[in-house]
Design an enzyme around this catalytic site. Structure first.
Site, PDB file in Angstrom:
ATOM      1  N   ARG A   1      63.199 -18.194  93.385  1.00 39.10           N
ATOM      2  CA  ARG A   1      61.865 -17.621  93.162  1.00 39.10           C
ATOM      3  C   ARG A   1      61.030 -17.572  94.436  1.00 39.10           C
ATOM      4  NH1 ARG A   1      56.489 -19.659  90.723  1.00 39.10           N
ATOM      5  NH2 ARG A   1      55.687 -17.884  89.541  1.00 39.10           N
TER       6      ARG A   1
ATOM      7  N   ILE B   1      53.001 -12.479  90.145  1.00 36.87           N
ATOM      8  CA  ILE B   1      54.299 -12.908  89.653  1.00 36.87           C
ATOM      9  C   ILE B   1      54.007 -13.906  88.534  1.00 36.87           C
ATOM     10  CG2 ILE B   1      54.492 -14.717  91.437  1.00 36.87           C
ATOM     11  CD1 ILE B   1      57.529 -14.347  91.352  1.00 36.87           C
ATOM     12  N   SER B   2      54.606 -13.677  87.370  1.00 34.78           N
ATOM     13  CA  SER B   2      54.274 -14.462  86.185  1.00 34.78           C
ATOM     14  C   SER B   2      54.682 -15.925  86.313  1.00 34.78           C
ATOM     15  CB  SER B   2      54.970 -13.871  84.955  1.00 34.78           C
ATOM     16  OG  SER B   2      54.440 -12.615  84.629  1.00 34.78           O
ATOM     17  N   HIS B   3      54.051 -16.773  85.488  1.00 33.54           N
ATOM     18  CA  HIS B   3      54.506 -18.162  85.361  1.00 33.54           C
ATOM     19  C   HIS B   3      56.002 -18.174  85.030  1.00 33.54           C
ATOM     20  CE1 HIS B   3      50.182 -18.649  84.600  1.00 33.54           C
ATOM     21  NE2 HIS B   3      50.321 -19.949  84.767  1.00 33.54           N
TER      22      HIS B   3
END
Length: 215
Positions: free
Chosen positions: A38, A64-66
């Site tokens: 990530r 950018i999502s959790h």
């Protein structure tokens, strides 16, 4: 750019353990999260925090999502190897890589040119390339490649786009956050060409899906 070293792999393992405690039960999803670096999908300023369960800004005013959100949506999709999956909103490419890591045949579309360019380079660099990646209008989907087994939308839609429903195969699943200020996570199962089941899975906060417009 930081390489994927022991430190990052160790932090990823801790993230996976955290996601498991938060209710992510699909071990295939957790394994995919454990595979994808990530930190390479974030601005370098956030690398030290890449494996916290937090959202971060990326290019073009997007986020950018959790990791939990990525894992949760992916778990709801119930991916099986070689399924055709349409992703609306490539973003920086992290969710795309997780889907590829699950063995899906991924078709992904991104409206922001900066993010399209970045994600295309990064996904190729780490060998997590989707089957097809394009720059365009997510509301239109990719009708020339339809029907899809699964469709995932990674931005908040004010309503469920009919064009996307039409591109879902009978028996297929769509996961989409729907709402204005906050979104209800919906799972839509296509029972026939004009019959659907809807299930709700709680409130989330996504950046809004961009309005229809020409490229």
């Amino acid at each position: 750019m930081s390489v994927d070293d022991f430190k990052h792999r160790g932090r990823r393992k801790m993230l996976v353990d955290l996601l498991r405690t938060k209710g992510i039960e699909d071990e295939k999803v957790l394994e995919a999260i454990n595979l994808v670096p990530r930190h390479l999908f974030l601005d370098s300023a956030f690398i030290e925090y890449a494996y916290k369960d937090e959202a971060f800004p990326i290019a073009a005013g997007q986020t950018i999502s959790h990791p939990f959100t990525v894992a949760f949506q992916t778990q709801l999709l119930d991916i099986h190897p070689n399924e055709k999956v349409l992703e609306i909103g490539t973003g920086s490419g992290y969710q795309t890589a997780v889907l590829v890591g699950l063995g899906a045949e991924v078709f992904t579309i991104e409206r922001q040119k900066d993010l399209f360019d970045f994600s295309k380079i990064m996904l190729k660099k780490i060998n997590f390339e989707p089957r097809y990646q394009t720059y365009g209008d997510g509301y239109k989907g990719l009708p020339s490649f339809a029907p899809f087994d699964k469709i995932i939308v990674t931005a908040g839609a004010p309503e469920i786009p009919n064009e996307l429903l039409n591109q879902l195969k009978v028996g297929g699943i769509m996961v989409i956050p729907v709402g204005e200020e906050s979104q209800q996570m919906l799972v839509i199962i296509k029972l026939s060409e004009n019959q659907y089941e809807h299930y709700e899975f709680g409130n989330f906060k996504f950046v809004p899906m961009l309005e229809r417009r020409d490229k």
